[in-house]
Design an enzyme around this catalytic site. Structure first.
Site, PDB file in Angstrom:
ATOM      1  N   LYS A   1       0.802  -1.201   0.000  1.00  0.00           N
ATOM      2  CA  LYS A   1       0.000   0.000   0.000  1.00  0.00           C
ATOM      3  C   LYS A   1       0.847   1.269   0.000  1.00  0.00           C
ATOM      4  O   LYS A   1       0.343   2.372  -0.188  1.00  0.00           O
ATOM      5  CB  LYS A   1      -0.897   0.009   1.246  1.00  0.00           C
ATOM      6  CG  LYS A   1      -1.991  -1.016   1.215  1.00  0.00           C
ATOM      7  CD  LYS A   1      -3.008  -0.717   2.308  1.00  0.00           C
ATOM      8  CE  LYS A   1      -2.969  -1.790   3.350  1.00  0.00           C
ATOM      9  NZ  LYS A   1      -3.895  -1.534   4.477  1.00  0.00           N
TER      10      LYS A   1
ATOM     11  N   ASP B   1       7.239   3.170  -3.032  1.00  0.00           N
ATOM     12  CA  ASP B   1       7.341   4.368  -2.202  1.00  0.00           C
ATOM     13  C   ASP B   1       8.759   4.609  -1.712  1.00  0.00           C
ATOM     14  O   ASP B   1       9.298   5.690  -1.860  1.00  0.00           O
ATOM     15  CB  ASP B   1       6.361   4.273  -1.009  1.00  0.00           C
ATOM     16  CG  ASP B   1       6.532   2.997  -0.192  1.00  0.00           C
ATOM     17  OD1 ASP B   1       7.234   2.080  -0.640  1.00  0.00           O
ATOM     18  OD2 ASP B   1       5.946   2.897   0.916  1.00  0.00           O
TER      19      ASP B   1
ATOM     20  N   ASP C   1      14.368   0.668   1.413  1.00  0.00           N
ATOM     21  CA  ASP C   1      15.083   0.729   2.688  1.00  0.00           C
ATOM     22  C   ASP C   1      16.206  -0.312   2.631  1.00  0.00           C
ATOM     23  O   ASP C   1      17.244  -0.061   2.040  1.00  0.00           O
ATOM     24  CB  ASP C   1      14.071   0.452   3.808  1.00  0.00           C
ATOM     25  CG  ASP C   1      14.652   0.576   5.202  1.00  0.00           C
ATOM     26  OD1 ASP C   1      15.814   0.964   5.329  1.00  0.00           O
ATOM     27  OD2 ASP C   1      13.939   0.265   6.182  1.00  0.00           O
TER      28      ASP C   1
ATOM     29  N   GLY D   1      15.952  -2.957   0.892  1.00  0.00           N
ATOM     30  CA  GLY D   1      15.886  -3.354  -0.522  1.00  0.00           C
ATOM     31  C   GLY D   1      15.259  -4.710  -0.797  1.00  0.00           C
ATOM     32  O   GLY D   1      15.092  -5.083  -1.947  1.00  0.00           O
TER      33      GLY D   1
ATOM     34  N   ASP E   1       3.026   4.398   6.156  1.00  0.00           N
ATOM     35  CA  ASP E   1       2.256   4.306   7.392  1.00  0.00           C
ATOM     36  C   ASP E   1       3.094   3.919   8.597  1.00  0.00           C
ATOM     37  O   ASP E   1       4.211   3.416   8.478  1.00  0.00           O
ATOM     38  CB  ASP E   1       1.166   3.235   7.241  1.00  0.00           C
ATOM     39  CG  ASP E   1       1.758   1.822   7.311  1.00  0.00           C
ATOM     40  OD1 ASP E   1       2.708   1.551   6.544  1.00  0.00           O
ATOM     41  OD2 ASP E   1       1.312   1.016   8.145  1.00  0.00           O
TER      42      ASP E   1
HETATM   43  P1  IMP Z   1      12.624  -2.752   2.380  1.00  0.00           P
HETATM   44  O1  IMP Z   1      12.227  -4.142   2.001  1.00  0.00           O
HETATM   45  O2  IMP Z   1      13.352  -2.679   3.692  1.00  0.00           O
HETATM   46  O3  IMP Z   1      13.381  -2.014   1.272  1.00  0.00           O
HETATM   47  O4  IMP Z   1      11.322  -1.923   2.677  1.00  0.00           O
HETATM   48  C1  IMP Z   1      10.354  -1.854   1.763  1.00  0.00           C
HETATM   49  C2  IMP Z   1       8.993  -1.392   2.218  1.00  0.00           C
HETATM   50  O5  IMP Z   1       8.878  -1.189   3.619  1.00  0.00           O
HETATM   51  C3  IMP Z   1       8.731  -0.079   1.585  1.00  0.00           C
HETATM   52  O6  IMP Z   1       8.229  -0.239   0.273  1.00  0.00           O
HETATM   53  C4  IMP Z   1       7.753   0.551   2.538  1.00  0.00           C
HETATM   54  O7  IMP Z   1       6.447   0.192   2.171  1.00  0.00           O
HETATM   55  C5  IMP Z   1       8.170  -0.014   3.902  1.00  0.00           C
HETATM   56  N1  IMP Z   1       9.055   0.942   4.601  1.00  0.00           N
HETATM   57  C6  IMP Z   1      10.398   1.006   4.593  1.00  0.00           C
HETATM   58  N2  IMP Z   1      10.864   2.019   5.341  1.00  0.00           N
HETATM   59  C7  IMP Z   1       9.755   2.625   5.835  1.00  0.00           C
HETATM   60  C8  IMP Z   1       9.566   3.781   6.682  1.00  0.00           C
HETATM   61  O8  IMP Z   1      10.489   4.488   7.134  1.00  0.00           O
HETATM   62  N3  IMP Z   1       8.267   4.105   6.956  1.00  0.00           N
HETATM   63  C9  IMP Z   1       7.205   3.390   6.483  1.00  0.00           C
HETATM   64  N4  IMP Z   1       7.343   2.320   5.686  1.00  0.00           N
HETATM   65  C10 IMP Z   1       8.611   1.938   5.363  1.00  0.00           C
HETATM   66 MG    MG Z   2       6.381  -0.160  -0.344  1.00  0.00          MG
END
Ligand code: IMP
Ligand code: MG
Length: 189
Positions: free
Chosen positions: A47, A110, A113, A115, A169
């Site tokens: 979302k 969005d 982080d 990845g 969120d």
């Molecule tokens: P990753 O897998 O750690 O790269 O994170 C991916 C997903 O986690 C993103 O697409 C966001 O939807 C959520 N996310 C990562 N960091 C944040 C944050 O600081 N606030 C809210 N959602 C986050």
């Molecule tokens: Mg996301």
């Protein structure tokens, strides 16, 4: 003894609504030029990319001489639990409806982080033999990246803090904020 617990609140603004719009306009110009006169499928990763996908689609449509046709679809992926903390491995909760095979697909997310989510979604779609596969991310939080993640269009960098707003969120709240802010934890006695 008094029990102390933490309550979440909206902290300092990291990017205003105008700054976000400016970044989206820049990304839309690049994307419109790269997909000029070609069909394009924008695939939002919900979302979190709820607001971004819609605003990006409209911004691309506003560019003269962009894609010949544009379709929009979504995939619902999740990794962070409803508790707002970093969760387990990414998974797809709802797949997209439109066919990916032989299509120019642009994944719209969005934030990247560590990845894992983007890597997972890219690998999943790559198996479906798209004509081309690229990704566009509005916010980049590089501090905790685990290995390389291909991001073809990048919006703005954010510091290593938990951010909320503009689709992002904390426990399903704050997605509706028009700006990006840091989540603040307040001690409530
Ligand atoms: P990753 O897998 O750690 O790269 O994170 C991916 C997903 O986690 C993103 O697409 C966001 O939807 C959520 N996310 C990562 N960091 C944040 C944050 O600081 N606030 C809210 N959602 C986050
Ligand atoms: Mg996301």
């Amino acid at each position: 003894m008094t029990q102390t617990e933490c309550r979440a609140a909206v902290g300092r603004v990291i990017y205003t609504s105008d700054e976000i719009s400016g970044a989206i306009e820049r990304l839309a110009a690049e994307i419109a030029a790269d997909y000029r006169r070609k069909p394009l499928l924008l695939l939002g990763v919900l979302k979190g990319a709820l607001c971004f996908t819609v605003d990006l689609a409209r911004a691309i449509a506003g560019k003269a001489d962009g894609p010949s046709e544009m379709m929009v679809d979504y995939i619902v992926a999740e990794r962070y639990g409803s508790g707002g903390s970093t969760g387990g491995e990414p998974r797809v909760r709802m797949d997209c409806k439109l066919a990916v095979a032989s299509t120019n697909v642009l994944i719209v997310d969005d934030i990247v982080d560590n990845g894992r989510t983007l890597r997972f979604v890219r690998a999943l779609l790559a198996q479906r033999a798209p004509a081309s596969l690229r990704s566009c991310v509005l916010f980049d939080k590089p501090a905790r990246r685990e290995g390389a993640v291909p991001v073809d269009y990048r919006g703005m960098e954010v510091p290593d803090v938990f951010v909320i707003g503009y689709g992002l969120d904390y426990k399903e709240e704050y997605r509706n904020l028009p700006y990006l802010a840091e989540l603040r934890e307040e001690k409530a006695v």
